[in-house]
Scaffold this motif. Structure first.
Motif, mmCIF file in Angstrom:
data_model
loop_
_atom_site.group_PDB
_atom_site.id
_atom_site.type_symbol
_atom_site.label_atom_id
_atom_site.label_comp_id
_atom_site.label_asym_id
_atom_site.label_seq_id
_atom_site.Cartn_x
_atom_site.Cartn_y
_atom_site.Cartn_z
ATOM 1 N N LEU A 35 0.990 -1.125 0.058
ATOM 2 C CA LEU A 35 -0.179 -0.085 -0.171
ATOM 3 C C LEU A 35 0.923 1.322 -0.016
ATOM 4 N N ASP A 36 2.138 1.258 -0.340
ATOM 5 C CA ASP A 36 2.900 2.382 -0.534
ATOM 6 C C ASP A 36 2.301 3.594 -1.060
ATOM 7 N N ASP A 37 1.749 3.420 -2.457
ATOM 8 C CA ASP A 37 1.182 4.598 -3.130
ATOM 9 C C ASP A 37 0.054 3.716 -4.169
ATOM 10 N N ILE A 38 -0.743 4.697 -4.580
ATOM 11 C CA ILE A 38 -1.793 3.943 -5.455
ATOM 12 C C ILE A 38 -1.176 3.442 -6.605
ATOM 13 N N LYS A 39 -0.113 3.995 -7.378
ATOM 14 C CA LYS A 39 0.455 3.286 -8.420
ATOM 15 C C LYS A 39 0.883 2.006 -8.161
ATOM 16 N N THR A 40 1.765 2.021 -7.284
ATOM 17 C CA THR A 40 2.438 0.501 -6.715
ATOM 18 C C THR A 40 1.497 -0.268 -6.558
ATOM 19 N N VAL A 44 -11.624 -9.514 -21.938
ATOM 20 C CA VAL A 44 -12.725 -9.075 -22.614
ATOM 21 C C VAL A 44 -13.805 -7.841 -21.472
ATOM 22 N N LYS A 45 -13.547 -8.001 -20.244
ATOM 23 C CA LYS A 45 -14.231 -7.031 -19.409
ATOM 24 C C LYS A 45 -13.411 -6.922 -18.096
ATOM 25 N N THR A 46 -13.372 -5.763 -17.473
ATOM 26 C CA THR A 46 -12.854 -5.568 -16.285
ATOM 27 C C THR A 46 -13.672 -5.032 -15.262
ATOM 28 N N SER A 47 -13.908 -4.716 -14.139
ATOM 29 C CA SER A 47 -14.220 -4.278 -13.336
ATOM 30 C C SER A 47 -13.333 -3.719 -12.101
ATOM 31 N N ILE A 48 -13.400 -2.379 -11.912
ATOM 32 C CA ILE A 48 -12.278 -1.563 -11.029
ATOM 33 C C ILE A 48 -13.146 -1.099 -9.980
ATOM 34 N N PHE A 49 -12.776 -1.305 -8.644
ATOM 35 C CA PHE A 49 -13.518 -0.853 -7.460
ATOM 36 C C PHE A 49 -12.410 0.041 -6.750
ATOM 37 N N LEU A 50 -12.776 1.310 -6.442
ATOM 38 C CA LEU A 50 -11.645 2.182 -5.946
ATOM 39 C C LEU A 50 -12.295 2.722 -4.594
ATOM 40 N N ALA A 51 -11.549 3.022 -3.625
ATOM 41 C CA ALA A 51 -11.828 3.749 -2.399
ATOM 42 C C ALA A 51 -12.321 5.096 -2.534
ATOM 43 N N THR A 52 -11.567 5.875 -3.394
ATOM 44 C CA THR A 52 -11.960 7.035 -3.873
ATOM 45 C C THR A 52 -11.692 7.261 -5.299
ATOM 46 N N MET A 53 -12.775 8.185 -5.819
ATOM 47 C CA MET A 53 -12.383 8.396 -7.409
ATOM 48 C C MET A 53 -11.134 9.372 -7.595
ATOM 49 N N ASP A 54 -10.850 9.823 -6.527
ATOM 50 C CA ASP A 54 -9.508 10.925 -6.729
ATOM 51 C C ASP A 54 -8.410 9.936 -7.103
ATOM 52 N N ASP A 55 -8.286 8.685 -6.918
ATOM 53 C CA ASP A 55 -7.327 7.685 -7.650
ATOM 54 C C ASP A 55 -7.414 7.561 -8.975
ATOM 55 N N PHE A 56 -8.374 7.776 -9.726
ATOM 56 C CA PHE A 56 -8.926 7.342 -10.786
ATOM 57 C C PHE A 56 -7.900 7.433 -12.010
ATOM 58 N N ALA A 57 -7.417 8.844 -12.136
ATOM 59 C CA ALA A 57 -6.175 9.049 -13.247
ATOM 60 C C ALA A 57 -4.993 8.202 -12.824
ATOM 61 N N GLU A 58 -4.410 7.922 -11.855
ATOM 62 C CA GLU A 58 -3.504 7.166 -11.551
ATOM 63 C C GLU A 58 -3.549 5.699 -11.844
ATOM 64 N N ALA A 60 -14.023 -3.903 -22.234
ATOM 65 C CA ALA A 60 -15.097 -3.198 -21.761
ATOM 66 C C ALA A 60 -14.512 -2.996 -20.328
ATOM 67 N N ARG A 61 -15.207 -1.992 -19.567
ATOM 68 C CA ARG A 61 -14.916 -1.744 -18.149
ATOM 69 C C ARG A 61 -15.796 -1.008 -17.589
ATOM 70 N N GLU A 62 -15.848 -1.026 -16.257
ATOM 71 C CA GLU A 62 -16.675 -0.041 -15.327
ATOM 72 C C GLU A 62 -15.505 0.293 -14.170
ATOM 73 N N THR A 63 -15.551 1.327 -13.867
ATOM 74 C CA THR A 63 -14.951 1.797 -12.691
ATOM 75 C C THR A 63 -15.608 2.425 -11.531
ATOM 76 N N PRO A 112 -12.093 -4.823 0.995
ATOM 77 C CA PRO A 112 -11.266 -5.803 1.691
ATOM 78 C C PRO A 112 -10.125 -5.334 2.292
ATOM 79 N N LYS A 113 -9.715 -5.389 3.661
ATOM 80 C CA LYS A 113 -8.537 -5.117 4.015
ATOM 81 C C LYS A 113 -8.103 -3.606 4.055
ATOM 82 N N ASP A 114 -8.950 -2.757 3.826
ATOM 83 C CA ASP A 114 -9.116 -1.368 3.615
ATOM 84 C C ASP A 114 -8.125 -0.922 2.500
ATOM 85 N N VAL A 115 -7.894 -1.795 1.407
ATOM 86 C CA VAL A 115 -7.052 -1.307 0.293
ATOM 87 C C VAL A 115 -7.717 -0.312 -0.508
ATOM 88 N N ASN A 116 -6.960 0.316 -1.474
ATOM 89 C CA ASN A 116 -7.415 1.447 -2.157
ATOM 90 C C ASN A 116 -8.042 1.079 -3.605
#
Length: 125
Positions: A44-49, A73-87, A102-105, A112-116
Motif C-alpha cells: 500500500l505504498d502509493d496508489i500506483k504501486t 474482454v471485461k474488467t471491473s475496477i473498484f476504488l476507495a476514492t475516485m480521486d485515484d482514478f487517473a493514476e 470493456a470496463r466499469e470503474t 477488503p483489508k481497507d485497500v484502495n
C-alpha cells in the motif's frame, strides 16, 4: 465444463471463493487486491504501486489459465476514492497494447483489508 484455476503466484483466497473459474472458454477472476503472494503482506505504498501489484496478481491468475491480458474482454475496477482514478487508469492502461476490454470503474465505501483498489476480470480463449 467448469475448472477451478489456482496459482501460488497470486494471493490465495481468503474466503469461500476461487482465484478464478474457467467455464468453457471463459475465465472469471475473483477480485485481486495488492497482496504479495510470497509474503502475504499488503503493498500500500502509493496508489500506483498498489495498482501494479493488483495487475501483477491478475497476470499470474491469467497465466495459470494459459491466458494473458490480450484475452481480457471485461474488467471491473473498484476504488476507495475516485480521486485515484487517473493514476489507476494510467497503470491499468500500461498492461494492454490495444483492443482494450470493456470496463466499469466505481467508487465504493470500503474494500477488503481497507485497500484502495480491487480489480476483477473476465477473459476468453
Amino acid at each position: 465444463m467448469k475448472q477451478i484455476i489456482s496459482t501460488k503466484d497470486a494471493p490465495g483466497a481468503i474466503g469461500p471463493y476461487s482465484q478464478a473459474v474457467l467455464a468453457g472458454n471463459m475465465l472469471y477472476t475473483s477480485g485481486q487486491i495488492a497482496i504479495d503472494p510470497q509474503s502475504g503482506e499488503l503493498i500500500l505504498d502509493d496508489i500506483k504501486t498498489e495498482t501494479h501489484k493488483v495487475m501483477q496478481n491478475l497476470k499470474a491468475v491469467l497465466a495459470a489459465a494459459n491466458m494473458n491480458f490480450s484475452n481480457v474482454v471485461k474488467t471491473s475496477i473498484f476504488l476507495a476514492t475516485m480521486d485515484d482514478f487517473a493514476e489507476v487508469n494510467e497503470v491499468y492502461a500500461s498492461y494492454f497494447e490495444s483492443d482494450f476490454p470493456a470496463r466499469e470503474t466505481v467508487e465504493v465505501s470500503q474494500l477488503p483489508k481497507d485497500v484502495n483498489v480491487e480489480i476483477s476480470m473476465i477473459a476468453m480463449k
